[in-house]
Design a protein around this motif. Structure first.
Motif, PDB file in Angstrom:
ATOM      1  N   THR A   1      11.358   2.745  -3.112  1.00  0.00           N
ATOM      2  CA  THR A   1       9.792   1.163  -3.330  1.00  0.00           C
ATOM      3  C   THR A   1       8.852   1.053  -4.867  1.00  0.00           C
ATOM      4  OG1 THR A   1       9.725   3.152  -2.086  1.00  0.00           O
ATOM      5  CG2 THR A   1       7.729   1.520  -2.223  1.00  0.00           C
ATOM      6  N   PRO A   2      10.047  -0.472  -4.915  1.00  0.00           N
ATOM      7  CA  PRO A   2      10.925  -0.733  -4.424  1.00  0.00           C
ATOM      8  C   PRO A   2      12.030  -0.276  -4.664  1.00  0.00           C
ATOM      9  CG  PRO A   2      11.196  -2.066  -6.283  1.00  0.00           C
ATOM     10  CD  PRO A   2       9.805  -1.114  -6.063  1.00  0.00           C
ATOM     11  N   GLN A   3      13.136  -0.933  -3.587  1.00  0.00           N
ATOM     12  CA  GLN A   3      15.050  -0.438  -3.739  1.00  0.00           C
ATOM     13  C   GLN A   3      15.282  -0.824  -5.462  1.00  0.00           C
ATOM     14  OE1 GLN A   3      18.295   1.305  -4.129  1.00  0.00           O
ATOM     15  NE2 GLN A   3      17.041   1.578  -1.786  1.00  0.00           N
TER      16      GLN A   3
ATOM     17  N   ALA B   1       5.691   5.705  -7.893  1.00  0.00           N
ATOM     18  CA  ALA B   1       6.806   5.983  -6.794  1.00  0.00           C
ATOM     19  C   ALA B   1       7.921   6.493  -7.237  1.00  0.00           C
ATOM     20  CB  ALA B   1       7.271   3.918  -6.340  1.00  0.00           C
TER      21      ALA B   1
END
Length: 422
Positions: free
Chosen positions: A247-249, A243
């Motif tokens: 993703t995630p931030q 990722a």
């Protein structure tokens, strides 16, 4: 740049209230009305108002309207607009996208205006994205680049100072791992802009010209060296290998939860992390330093994300549009721009750069800007970035055990196919 660039830490949403999003209706030919498309978050409202007031005073009867656009879906919207009889007169374009629009014939040729635009004074790292095949199709507006954001307490607890070289960087991460309970660095496996900087440091690139075509170069020895170092950095992280940083931030979903000693990001991400931590009841105490280079004499190279300003070839009043472009991108108005963004965005010329606050994100960013670089300047590059991004897939494969040579060959096949599409 395909991402909102409010790079000054703590700078508010700057374009709110300037104008609503809308289509590119310019006035009838000769009525001296200009329509400017600017992306959400790119231009501070006070700067826009002062600039347009000065322009209208110099050009009797002129009226300038700014129409704010969103990055999501903007490529399709601009492509359509440039094919119409009355497109917006001036457009903000992401610097990695400009060549793709230029090749269609939708942008005015500005080559004869180089002297009036101050071409020789522009930041050398920004210039390549404004040109195609020896002709000038836009003027650089602003840029931003990533730096390392670190938790001062974690570094202090480990006895680590901001590093100047790659070796010092790795040594510091080892100390943080041994002496604290913090994750030394949060680095997702697919942060390909970070990898690109390491690759440029090795003298390589993501793709290269091969006769009248382009070819991917991720199977090169330079790419292997860069990926080996990235893999070493990533070994200090618990971030996913498959990722990217969104993703995630990392800034709002990962860092605010604590135990992250350092991470690599843009100014708007640092600001987002500070705000998220405040909402969660904690207070950020961040420091910033340029991504270290191989030697202490200069920082590591970084991707220079940003925007250019271009004039539509079919503008109903192209000459007036060019006059607005000259004023907006002049050293005088770019200095005002840098002041309005609190030094958080890099203006198009060194002469317009304001002195950033000591210890700020902007200070570290300006140091890195000396070695800013861009992705390959070719209309087909936009095809390479389309998901699934072959550079991201290459990185994940290597991090999961595939040899860099084999992963590079696989990626280069995809790059070769995509980059040579018109």
């Amino acid at each position: 740049m395909k991402r909102k660039l409010i790079a000054a830490v703590g700078v508010a949403a700057m374009m709110a209230g300037v104008a609503a999003c809308g289509s590119g209706d310019s006035g009838a030919e000769g009525d001296k009305s200009l329509t400017i498309w600017a992306m959400d978050g790119s231009a501070p409202e006070p700067w826009v108002k002062e600039l347009n007031k000065a322009f209208e005073a110099e050009h009797e009867g002129a009226k300038v309207e700014i129409k704010v656009q969103q990055w999501n879906g903007i490529q399709e919207k601009i492509t359509t607009a440039l094919s119409e009889d009355a497109p917006p007169d001036v457009l903000e374009l992401g610097n990695t996208q400009t060549a793709g629009y230029a090749v269609t014939g939708g942008l005015a040729d500005l080559t004869d205006l180089k002297g009036e635009l101050g071409y020789d004074k522009w930041n050398k790292g920004m210039v390549p994205s404004t040109e195609l095949d020896g002709k000038l199709y836009s003027a650089p507006w602003y840029a931003a680049n990533r730096v390392v954001v670190y938790d001062k307490k974690a570094f202090k607890d480990a006895g680590v100072q901001p590093p100047k070289t790659r070796d010092e960087w790795l040594d510091g991460l080892r100390k943080i791992k041994d002496k604290t309970d913090s994750q030394p660095i949060y680095l997702p496996g697919q942060s390909w802009y970070v990898f690109a900087g390491l690759l440029w440091d090795e003298g390589g690139d993501l793709a290269a010209e091969d006769g009248d075509k382009w070819k991917g170069t991720l199977a090169s020895p330079e790419a292997q060296k860069a990926m080996d170092f990235y893999k070493e950095l990533q070994s200090f992280s618990t971030a996913p290998k498959d990722a990217d940083e969104a993703t995630p931030q990392q800034s709002t979903d990962v860092v605010p939860k604590g135990k992250v000693a350092s991470w690599i990001g843009l100014g708007w991400e640092a600001g987002g992390a500070i705000d998220a931590m405040k909402k969660a009841g904690s207070e950020a105490d961040f420091g910033y330093f340029p991504i270290p280079g191989k030697t202490a004499d200069k920082p590591g190279k970084v991707f220079f994300g940003g925007s250019n300003l271009a004039v539509s070839e079919r503008s109903p009043d192209k000459e007036l549009a060019q006059e607005w472009l000259k004023m907006a991108t002049s050293e005088k108005w770019m200095k005002k721009y840098a002041e309005a963004t609190e030094g958080g965005l890099l203006p198009n010329s060194p002469g317009a750069q304001v002195d950033p606050a000591a210890g700020s994100f902007a200070e570290a960013m300006v140091k890195s800007s000396e070695v800013g670089a861009l992705t390959p300047i070719t209309p087909g590059w936009a095809n390479v970035e389309t998901e699934p991004n072959p550079i991201k897939e290459y990185m994940t494969k290597v991090l999961k055990g595939t040899s860099p040579a084999q992963a590079g060959k696989d990626a280069d096949k995809v790059i070769d196919e995509r980059i040579n599409k018109s």
